[in-house]
Enzyme design. Structure first.
Site, short mmCIF file in Angstrom:
data_model
loop_
_atom_site.label_atom_id
_atom_site.label_comp_id
_atom_site.label_asym_id
_atom_site.label_seq_id
_atom_site.Cartn_x
_atom_site.Cartn_y
_atom_site.Cartn_z
N ARG A 1 -5.58 -1.76 -4.09
CA ARG A 1 -4.17 -1.69 -3.70
C ARG A 1 -3.92 -1.33 -2.25
O ARG A 1 -2.77 -1.25 -1.82
CB ARG A 1 -3.39 -0.70 -4.58
N ASP A 2 -4.97 -1.14 -1.46
CA ASP A 2 -4.75 -0.75 -0.06
C ASP A 2 -5.85 -1.30 0.85
O ASP A 2 -6.36 -0.60 1.72
CB ASP A 2 -4.66 0.77 0.05
N ILE A 3 -6.23 -2.56 0.67
CA ILE A 3 -7.26 -3.16 1.51
C ILE A 3 -6.69 -3.45 2.89
O ILE A 3 -5.64 -4.09 3.01
CB ILE A 3 -7.81 -4.45 0.88
N ASN B 1 -9.90 0.30 6.02
CA ASN B 1 -10.55 0.68 4.76
C ASN B 1 -11.77 -0.17 4.44
O ASN B 1 -12.32 -0.08 3.34
CB ASN B 1 -9.54 0.62 3.61
#
Length: 197
Positions: free
Chosen positions: A75-77, A81
């Site tokens: 959910r946060d690529i 990251n």
């Protein structure tokens, strides 16, 4: 709160210990040597060649496929990251927004790196593994073109994704899969990372 250690997944940052204090669990992460993709892009003027992208993209796709098979969604690529230990060894980090155990869909929040989040994350809509593929497509787009994907609102008003005027076969392949990952309609995106491996 319990935080039992789980088996390591190749390509995912591991944690080696869990400390519980003041009713909060703290994870002790493994130490990595390298740098985030975001830092690499800053050093290279926000761009990479197709050959450089493929080196880290293929193993990262394999990692995503493993996660999605276990019903884990990141959910946060974003470039910050994705940590590169070497040019061909990416490690996916920061699972603070990840969700586990939902096979089909879940409802999102607006959290995450704004440039890289999928349209369904803006309105709390239905999300799935295709949501992670949108974010990954946005990262690849940035690496190819040296600039971010146009804002979602602008794309809904007709702003087009860029294409390179002269592209070899590898770059053309990357552009094509990126466009498939960046479809605004979740149902029009590639179904899973497996299709890209």
């Amino acid at each position: 709160r319990s935080c039992g250690l789980r088996p390591k997944i190749e390509g995912v940052v591991g944690y080696v210990d869990c400390v519980q204090q003041h009713e909060t669990a703290y994870l002790v992460m493994e130490r990595l040597y390298g740098q985030p993709l975001g830092d690499v892009l800053l050093q290279k003027g926000q761009k990479q060649s197709a050959a450089e992208i493929v080196l880290w993209l293929k193993p990262l796709l394999a990692t995503l496929q493993q996660l999605h098979e276990k019903a884990i969604f990141h959910r946060d690529i974003s470039p910050n990251n994705i940590f590169l230990i070497g040019k061909d060894k990416p490690v996916l980090m920061d699972f603070g927004l990840a969700r586990e155990g939902v096979r089909e869909t879940w409802h999102s929040t607006t959290l995450g790196a704004g440039t890289f989040i999928a349209p369904e994350q803006l309105n709390g809509g239905r999300c799935a593994q295709r949501t992670d593929l949108y974010s990954l497509g946005a990262v690849v787009y940035l690496c190819l073109h040296g600039e971010a994907v146009p804002p979602i609102d602008a794309r809904r008003q007709g702003a087009a994704l860029k294409r390179l005027a002269q592209a070899d076969n590898l770059t053309e392949w990357l552009q094509n899969i990126t466009e498939q990952c960046l479809a605004l309609d979740i149902e029009q995106r590639l179904e899973s990372a497996r299709w890209l491996l």
